[in-house]
Design an enzyme around this catalytic site. Sequence first.
Site, PDB file in Angstrom:
ATOM      1  CG  PHE A   1      -1.526  -1.374   1.465  1.00  0.00           C
ATOM      2  CD1 PHE A   1      -2.194  -2.082   0.482  1.00  0.00           C
ATOM      3  CD2 PHE A   1      -1.326  -1.986   2.690  1.00  0.00           C
ATOM      4  CE1 PHE A   1      -2.661  -3.364   0.724  1.00  0.00           C
ATOM      5  CE2 PHE A   1      -1.783  -3.261   2.944  1.00  0.00           C
ATOM      6  CZ  PHE A   1      -2.452  -3.959   1.957  1.00  0.00           C
ATOM      7  CB  CYS A   2       2.266   3.487  -1.590  1.00  0.00           C
ATOM      8  SG  CYS A   2       1.906   3.029  -3.287  1.00  0.00           S
TER       9      CYS A   2
END
Length: 365
Positions: A287-288
């Site tokens: 999720f970055c």
Amino acid sequence: MYGVCFTANASAAAKLVAEGFRFRRGELALSADNHNSVNGLREYARRAGARLRILPLTAELRLDEPLAARGAGNRLLAFPAQSNFSGVRHPLSLVTEAQRRGYAVLLDAAALVPTARLSLRDTTPEFVTLSFYKMFGFPTGVGALVARHDALRRLSRPWFAGGTVDWVSVRHRGHRLRSGIEGFEDGTPNFYGIAALDPGFAFLARVGMARLGRRVADLTGQLLVGLQWARHRDGAPLFRLYGPVDLRERGGTITFNVLDGRGQVIPFDVVAARARLAGVAVRGGCFCNPGSSEAAFRLPAAASLRCLKSTTVFTPRRFARCLGDGTAAGAIRASIGAATSEEDLRRALATFTRIAQQRPCGLLR
């Protein structure tokens, strides 16, 4: 007190602060829990020779260390109001505490404001970034930097573009930026998208943010209980949760892995693909947010660095194989919002339970 600069997204809003902040002989403090749109600020700080400070996380993925005492030079703290990885809502009191110690504050509100109210009268960070599609689902391509007018003086624009200048002279090799927020809005904004914001805000007003917050909390609690109590036939857990397992200071983002009958993590891409076939939409990966991922999965520092540097083509599956011993290299994220229903949760939980109990599929494993 505040001005709004429309940008392409929250990343572009953070970049406006990063490229303009006077980091020279200063400090950048980042929470380990940050989206990569905020983590990227460190490259500007490093280029300017600034000190870099990372605030670590607890086992619940909450911030674990106080800020440094007041020091010399320009100082900036950047952290999310709500984690896009764990759903943790970090205390907004940190804004005032940081300012008392001489920091300017960039508050990433992108994950918070879709389901919670943020008052810029009660909390007064210098800079706030957000993305409107996360609030309404539409329009994409519109974010904003919300900046205190007095804080803009801390920024020095490294360039100019159409719309940001009063005048430009080629002959005299000079220009003058527009004053205030107008000096930061480069080019033509997405005016069709901006026109769609009023109906979006009207929708949230009709729903009511307090009402929406209560609904999201109720559904989040239901899913947390369902994930924690689900068991294989031998009593072993079906799921491994990351972050808070109760509703204290958290939003509607729940991250977990699905465990097979041996207690091993089923790769997140396998789970996401099977869920998608069942009509359940979840996100898979990190999720970055590498800082929260490293803390949640307890990645060994030396081994993870070796594995990161050992491959020219990085994939989570290769990274996991390099680490060995069943180490997770990603997870599943369920996001609860205005459109989520109790039936959605029942169907999602039943789907993940079936996945956990299925035999491994060679094509996907």
